[in-house]
Design an enzyme around this catalytic site. Sequence first.
Site, short mmCIF file in Angstrom:
data_model
loop_
_atom_site.label_atom_id
_atom_site.label_comp_id
_atom_site.label_asym_id
_atom_site.label_seq_id
_atom_site.Cartn_x
_atom_site.Cartn_y
_atom_site.Cartn_z
N HIS A 1 -10.38 3.46 -3.29
CA HIS A 1 -11.49 4.38 -2.98
C HIS A 1 -11.53 5.58 -3.92
CE1 HIS A 1 -8.13 5.98 -0.75
NE2 HIS A 1 -8.30 5.20 0.29
N LYS B 1 0.83 -1.21 0.00
CA LYS B 1 0.00 0.00 0.00
C LYS B 1 0.86 1.25 0.00
CE LYS B 1 -3.71 2.57 0.44
NZ LYS B 1 -4.78 2.58 1.43
C1 NCD Z 1 -8.99 5.44 6.77
C2 NCD Z 1 -8.68 5.08 8.23
O1 NCD Z 1 -9.36 5.61 9.12
O2 NCD Z 1 -7.81 4.24 8.45
N1 NCD Z 1 -9.84 6.59 6.74
C3 NCD Z 1 -10.64 6.97 5.73
O3 NCD Z 1 -11.24 8.04 5.83
N2 NCD Z 1 -10.81 6.23 4.67
C4 NCD Z 1 -7.71 5.66 6.03
C5 NCD Z 1 -7.88 5.74 4.53
O4 NCD Z 1 -8.25 4.76 3.89
O5 NCD Z 1 -7.64 6.82 3.97
ZN ZN Z 2 -8.84 2.98 3.52
#
Ligand code: NCD
Ligand code: ZN
Length: 362
Positions: free
Chosen positions: A192, A117
């Site tokens: 995402h 990652k």
């Molecule tokens: C994720 C986390 O809280 O670990 N938070 C999020 O807003 N998605 C980290 C991430 O995937 O960016």
């Molecule tokens: Zn994430």
Amino acid sequence: MARHGWRSRAAQIKAPDMTDSLTIRRPDDWHVHLRDGAMLEAVAGHTARQFARAIVMPNLSPPVTNVALATAYRERIVAALPEGADFTPLMTCYLTDNTDPDEIRRGFEAGVFTAAKLYPAGATTNSDSGVTDVANIRAVLEVMAEIGMVLCVHGEVTHADVDIFDREAVFIERVLAPLLADLPQLKVVFEHLTSEEGVKFVENADANVAATITPQHLHINRNAMLVGGMRPHAYCLPVAKREKHRLALRRAATGGSAKFFLGTDSAPHAREAKESACGCAGIFNAPFALESYLAVFEEEGAIDLFEGFASEHGPRFYGLSLNETRITIERTDCSVPAQIAADGTQLVPFHAGETLRWRFAG
Ligand code: NCD
Ligand code: ZN
């Protein structure tokens, strides 16, 4: 959720979608945060209930940066699963400026790492040890391209001069496009995805570039965070963007392309850590993930394409076998609780207090 002309037409054409239940190959979650300790104990069962496998994010504190840490974390996850759960965690290595290419190769060949990652330093929760410049991990990425190991990318730049709503588009321009020009064989999952620019980039890229899409980015735009008050439970990173981006993501997810697949980015934070003067980013969507995604596919008249998105495109991209068992989701009301107890506190799930129209039946 507002309907749009082209979408309701599609829904009419696909009348056979009006079934009472949907049985599909068991899905996998290609992006999840399972945390550690008591929080892991509380959330692992939610993911294991709906999914056969999940790509587990390594952003613990300290992060999962080598084979030994990933092996130990995998054991803690397995130990936290409810009795009888049939779930395989797929581990990832958190890349830093100092990641050793030999460690990556060794972990992949030993079957410990499924992917690595890339967090740009400072981009999100626990990303302080992330990569400050991809040039620093050039040798690691070269090895990954050679062995066919997937690079999962948090696609946002972090420079103070870039507006938070533009960070994904700027990342493509400044980091990802040059990286793929340099290493065209590298397998990349743009995690995402949140923007129209991102959708276009992935669609136009070669077959070695794909993306995960979360339920929240299909349901909400940035108004959900900011209209009528600040709503911390709609805050995650990358942040939800304006409506045209949500619509682009819905077209991508429900359009049948093998480049897009399910990745919840379920990211639990205690209620008090979200409802704070500096609230944490992350939406906890694991308990009703399939119900949430399926609502979108139904609204788009694309229930017949749900299995591909949830259960087929991901394993094919990763070069893994498809799951052989099946799950059923029934068309019946499903009330999402206002909160779920965990680790001596409460988690507010995505869709808290709403009634969804489908229910995972097992
Ligand atoms: C994720 C986390 O809280 O670990 N938070 C999020 O807003 N998605 C980290 C991430 O995937 O960016
Ligand atoms: Zn994430």
